[in-house]
Design a protein around this motif. Structure first.
Motif, PDB file in Angstrom:
ATOM      1  N   UNK A  79       0.692  -1.301   0.104  1.00  0.00           N
ATOM      2  CA  UNK A  79       0.008   0.067  -0.134  1.00  0.00           C
ATOM      3  C   UNK A  79       0.860   1.340  -0.041  1.00  0.00           C
ATOM      4  N   UNK A  80       1.980   1.175   0.767  1.00  0.00           N
ATOM      5  CA  UNK A  80       2.789   2.400   0.763  1.00  0.00           C
ATOM      6  C   UNK A  80       3.731   2.739  -0.470  1.00  0.00           C
ATOM      7  N   UNK A  81       3.814   1.541  -1.027  1.00  0.00           N
ATOM      8  CA  UNK A  81       4.697   1.756  -2.496  1.00  0.00           C
ATOM      9  C   UNK A  81       3.808   2.218  -3.547  1.00  0.00           C
ATOM     10  N   UNK A  82       2.374   1.847  -3.460  1.00  0.00           N
ATOM     11  CA  UNK A  82       1.499   2.428  -4.288  1.00  0.00           C
ATOM     12  C   UNK A  82       1.319   3.791  -4.179  1.00  0.00           C
TER      13      UNK A  82
ATOM     14  N   UNK B  91      -2.576  14.183   6.195  1.00  0.00           N
ATOM     15  CA  UNK B  91      -2.632  15.082   5.050  1.00  0.00           C
ATOM     16  C   UNK B  91      -2.218  14.465   3.855  1.00  0.00           C
ATOM     17  N   UNK B  92      -1.557  13.277   3.741  1.00  0.00           N
ATOM     18  CA  UNK B  92      -1.644  12.715   2.516  1.00  0.00           C
ATOM     19  C   UNK B  92      -2.707  12.132   1.818  1.00  0.00           C
ATOM     20  N   UNK B  93      -3.608  11.564   3.012  1.00  0.00           N
ATOM     21  CA  UNK B  93      -4.943  11.216   2.522  1.00  0.00           C
ATOM     22  C   UNK B  93      -5.779  12.333   1.863  1.00  0.00           C
TER      23      UNK B  93
ATOM     24  N   UNK C 240      -9.119   8.436  -5.070  1.00  0.00           N
ATOM     25  CA  UNK C 240      -9.605   7.658  -3.966  1.00  0.00           C
ATOM     26  C   UNK C 240      -9.068   6.435  -3.362  1.00  0.00           C
ATOM     27  N   UNK C 241      -8.588   5.655  -4.433  1.00  0.00           N
ATOM     28  CA  UNK C 241      -8.001   4.592  -3.922  1.00  0.00           C
ATOM     29  C   UNK C 241      -6.829   4.729  -2.969  1.00  0.00           C
ATOM     30  N   UNK C 242      -5.780   5.598  -3.349  1.00  0.00           N
ATOM     31  CA  UNK C 242      -4.624   6.038  -2.413  1.00  0.00           C
ATOM     32  C   UNK C 242      -5.071   6.755  -1.257  1.00  0.00           C
ATOM     33  N   UNK C 243      -6.090   7.500  -1.295  1.00  0.00           N
ATOM     34  CA  UNK C 243      -6.662   8.189  -0.273  1.00  0.00           C
ATOM     35  C   UNK C 243      -7.083   6.995   0.862  1.00  0.00           C
ATOM     36  N   UNK C 244      -7.758   6.021   0.356  1.00  0.00           N
ATOM     37  CA  UNK C 244      -8.244   5.149   1.267  1.00  0.00           C
ATOM     38  C   UNK C 244      -7.378   4.231   1.925  1.00  0.00           C
ATOM     39  N   UNK C 245      -6.116   4.118   1.155  1.00  0.00           N
ATOM     40  CA  UNK C 245      -4.911   3.384   1.700  1.00  0.00           C
ATOM     41  C   UNK C 245      -4.320   4.159   2.698  1.00  0.00           C
ATOM     42  N   UNK C 246      -4.383   5.302   2.431  1.00  0.00           N
ATOM     43  CA  UNK C 246      -3.886   6.219   3.522  1.00  0.00           C
ATOM     44  C   UNK C 246      -4.417   6.403   4.664  1.00  0.00           C
TER      45      UNK C 246
ATOM     46  N   UNK D  84     -15.401  12.113   3.231  1.00  0.00           N
ATOM     47  CA  UNK D  84     -15.236  12.725   1.979  1.00  0.00           C
ATOM     48  C   UNK D  84     -14.923  11.619   0.819  1.00  0.00           C
ATOM     49  N   UNK D  85     -14.697  10.457   1.388  1.00  0.00           N
ATOM     50  CA  UNK D  85     -14.420   9.158   0.448  1.00  0.00           C
ATOM     51  C   UNK D  85     -15.230   8.178   0.954  1.00  0.00           C
ATOM     52  N   UNK D  86     -15.623   7.199  -0.087  1.00  0.00           N
ATOM     53  CA  UNK D  86     -16.375   6.044  -0.121  1.00  0.00           C
ATOM     54  C   UNK D  86     -15.175   4.945  -0.031  1.00  0.00           C
ATOM     55  N   UNK D  87     -14.698   4.343   1.024  1.00  0.00           N
ATOM     56  CA  UNK D  87     -13.888   3.120   0.916  1.00  0.00           C
ATOM     57  C   UNK D  87     -14.552   1.779   1.288  1.00  0.00           C
ATOM     58  N   UNK D  88     -13.859   0.681   0.414  1.00  0.00           N
ATOM     59  CA  UNK D  88     -14.549  -0.536   0.631  1.00  0.00           C
ATOM     60  C   UNK D  88     -13.883  -1.046   1.855  1.00  0.00           C
TER      61      UNK D  88
END
Length: 322
Positions: free
Chosen positions: A117-120, A275-277, A286-292, A318-322
């Protein structure tokens, strides 16, 4: 005559006594055998879980008793109970080793997921920064291209005056106004015995006053000149915020990620991850925001429910994460 009668009566009692001592031993053997079968079935289940496939590369398909080494010296014979107890001890030791291996594999998989996740996030931020560094192709200035057909343009048409007029005024960077320069100069730079802290504090004052480009320059100077200062976690995080507040999300993301990855126990590492999110949300990633966000809640559960709880919950909405 009396002696023969006594022997005849004593024989049945002797047989009963022998049978009475044999019955507990038989019951003990049956219980031990049941325990052995249960242990063998458990270890086969663990083997299938730890080493799926059961192709014989990692363990024998069936557990067999160890064959004693053949020597010229006769060894004392052992009973069936002794053999089964020895097998049980070996099986229980192997079960313990397999259980430990299963736990280690589970932890390794969890850590691998976190690193992926961090690498992505890192690759996404780097790609975005590289894309922003490529200048967009614009129209060629007038008078610099050679016509491919038709009559040749007279040289007298292109004059220094006409060339200067053809260059748009917007291509020349406008310098700060006198009013802005005066406002920046009005912000005093601290002068203490800690030069590194003075540099950081001056950058903070510039950012707090809304002079984001000046704060970016000052905080960059601080993090490059004092990479081991006590305030370095604050400096990298604030540099990312100076870019984010200035609308430069592609420049902000690498600083937030670097501050988190360099020292996860740093004073502002949790803030940088959050803040990265927010930066990924601003970039519609959205994908990387949810990972963060997921990594923030997992790495800093106490802070997610304490100091940064309001900001964390606002970002999650603000985001919809699975």
């Amino acid at each position: 005559m009396g002696f023969s009668v006594n022997r005849a009566l004593a024989a049945p009692f002797a047989m009963l006594a022998i049978a009475g001592t044999a019955m507990p031993a038989a019951a003990q053997d049956a219980a031990t055998e049941a325990r052995l079968k249960k242990a063998e079935s458990e270890i086969r289940a663990l083997q299938r879980r730890v080493f799926p496939g059961n192709d014989g590369r990692y363990f024998e398909p069936e557990i067999t008793a160890a064959q004693p080494a053949t020597t010229g010296v006769a060894r004392p014979s052992t009973t069936a109970v002794t053999d089964m107890l020895a097998r049980l001890d070996a099986l229980e030791s192997q079960i313990a080793r397999l259980t430990s291996q299963t736990e280690e594999n589970t932890n390794a998989i969890a850590q691998l997921g976190t690193r992926i996740g961090a690498l992505e996030v890192t690759s996404g931020a780097a790609a975005a920064a590289a894309a922003s560094a490529i200048p967009a192709a614009g129209p060629s200035p007038q008078g610099t291209s050679t016509p491919t057909g038709g009559a040749t343009r007279p040289a007298a048409v292109v004059t220094p005056a006409s060339t200067t007029a053809a260059v748009p005024a917007t291509t020349r960077p406008a310098g700060p106004t006198a009013q802005r320069l005066a406002a920046v100069q009005a912000i005093a730079k601290p002068q203490t015995s800690d030069a590194g802290d003075d540099e950081y504090s001056y950058g903070f004052r510039l950012w707090e006053a809304g002079f984001f480009p000046e704060a970016q320059q000052q905080l960059t100077l601080f993090v490059e000149k004092y990479p081991r200062h006590d305030r370095i976690s604050y400096g990298r995080n604030l540099l990312g915020r100076a870019y984010l507040d200035d609308g430069k999300t592609q420049e902000a993301a690498p600083w937030f990620l670097k501050n988190y990855q360099t020292d996860k126990q740093g004073a502002r590492a949790p803030d940088s991850l959050l803040y990265l999110a927010e930066t990924m949300i601003a970039m519609n990633d959205t994908k990387r925001a949810c990972i963060a966000l997921a990594e923030f809640s997992e790495t800093y559960p106490a802070i997610a429910s304490g100091r940064l709880r309001g900001q964390y919950e606002a970002d999650r909405r603000k985001v919809k994460c699975n």
